[in-house]
Design an enzyme around this catalytic site. Sequence first.
Site, PDB file in Angstrom:
ATOM      1  N   TRP A  64      28.997  26.114  38.518  1.00  0.00           N
ATOM      2  CA  TRP A  64      28.326  26.314  39.628  1.00  0.00           C
ATOM      3  C   TRP A  64      28.968  26.001  40.968  1.00  0.00           C
ATOM      4  CZ3 TRP A  64      24.997  28.991  41.634  1.00  0.00           C
ATOM      5  CH2 TRP A  64      24.134  28.689  42.771  1.00  0.00           C
ATOM      6  N   GLY A  65      29.690  24.800  41.030  1.00  0.00           N
ATOM      7  CA  GLY A  65      30.283  24.399  41.932  1.00  0.00           C
ATOM      8  C   GLY A  65      31.498  25.459  42.216  1.00  0.00           C
ATOM      9  N   THR A  75      15.706  31.673  34.315  1.00  0.00           N
ATOM     10  CA  THR A  75      16.220  30.749  33.395  1.00  0.00           C
ATOM     11  C   THR A  75      15.827  30.510  31.894  1.00  0.00           C
ATOM     12  OG1 THR A  75      16.433  29.283  35.265  1.00  0.00           O
ATOM     13  CG2 THR A  75      17.084  28.238  33.198  1.00  0.00           C
ATOM     14  N   SER A 135      21.739  31.385  30.427  1.00  0.00           N
ATOM     15  CA  SER A 135      20.873  30.038  30.543  1.00  0.00           C
ATOM     16  C   SER A 135      21.232  28.913  29.618  1.00  0.00           C
ATOM     17  CB  SER A 135      19.528  30.193  30.715  1.00  0.00           C
ATOM     18  OG  SER A 135      18.699  28.874  30.733  1.00  0.00           O
ATOM     19  N   VAL A 195      26.818  20.894  30.808  1.00  0.00           N
ATOM     20  CA  VAL A 195      25.424  20.030  30.934  1.00  0.00           C
ATOM     21  C   VAL A 195      24.246  20.895  30.918  1.00  0.00           C
ATOM     22  CG1 VAL A 195      24.250  18.456  32.567  1.00  0.00           C
ATOM     23  CG2 VAL A 195      26.749  18.295  32.192  1.00  0.00           C
ATOM     24  N   LYS A 234      11.881  24.100  35.290  1.00  0.00           N
ATOM     25  CA  LYS A 234      12.216  25.232  34.723  1.00  0.00           C
ATOM     26  C   LYS A 234      13.181  25.201  33.745  1.00  0.00           C
ATOM     27  CE  LYS A 234      16.312  25.904  37.012  1.00  0.00           C
ATOM     28  NZ  LYS A 234      17.625  26.621  36.476  1.00  0.00           N
ATOM     29  N   ASN A 279      20.228  26.029  29.142  1.00  0.00           N
ATOM     30  CA  ASN A 279      18.945  25.492  28.606  1.00  0.00           C
ATOM     31  C   ASN A 279      18.394  26.314  27.354  1.00  0.00           C
ATOM     32  OD1 ASN A 279      18.743  22.704  30.140  1.00  0.00           O
ATOM     33  ND2 ASN A 279      18.991  24.174  31.781  1.00  0.00           N
TER      34      ASN A 279
END
Length: 309
Positions: free
Chosen positions: A25-26, A232, A238, A263, A175, A240
């Site tokens: 993401w960064g 998501t 995703s 993570v 979410k 998760n």
Amino acid sequence: MNYLNPDLMCKLADVSIAVIGAGKWGQALQFALSRNVTCKITSRHTKPIEHFVSVEEALNCEYLIFALPAQVVRGWLEAHFTFHGQKILVAAKGIEQGSGAFLNEIFAHYVPKEHLSFLSGPSFASEVMQGLPTAVVINSSNEILSKEFASFFPSFMKTYTSKDVIGAEVCGAYKNVLAIASGICDGLKLGNNARASLIARGLVEMHRFGKYFGALDETFLGLSGAGDLFLTASSTLSRNYRVGLFLAEGKRLEDILLALGEVAEGVFTSEAICELSLKHTIYVPIAHEIALILKGKEPRESVRDLLAD
């Protein structure tokens, strides 16, 4: 409202900005911002990324974007951060396990409120890295700050602003828990009816939880709420959602997280939501069942309990 300030755009060459956290993401955020500005990036370990700098150099920038996992934010700030006027955009999503603290509460110990903003909305890192159309929201009590950060984003990312910080935070955290539930639903092959019902009731549950903490109704129907939830909770992109799929297959959580290599914030946030719901007597049946499944409860037993509730 999408914002573009011509005067500010002329000054982009002089913008001093860095991303804290060089995960997927960064790196995606650095890629996007680099379309308009020279964006630095840093992380705990050196990575072969253009404009990678030391933590010290990154913290000297005027604008900082935090793309760290929510559970490590407090420790990182305590170890590395000293405020000297930096303007912050928090791109993490989650609630701190143990304390139940929202990210805005954690950052408030280190940064004045008027220097804080929070990113929300449906945005997979892999699609941002491809330059695919994306819409996000920058949330802050300081509208000028929101507009400043909005002006840094590239044309393929439509950027809105909002003042509902807590609403964006609840949506961004909740979410991920609902995405685990959706993955379990699909992994158990319960069908499209079940998944649609789960996501719809999940949105209601998320709204109920957020309203308790003062979130605005409209946030849950927009990009930060329904938009991010639908994304998501319906794609193997995703992390998760994939956790949920693997749980439905009977795999151990420890093995899932090891194989994932990333993570999955929903794993930690589910427990935080349950702790807060017990403290404040908020009805959160889906989050409650996900927390139990993560502790070892049989997923099909949770399905039966949700249907009977």
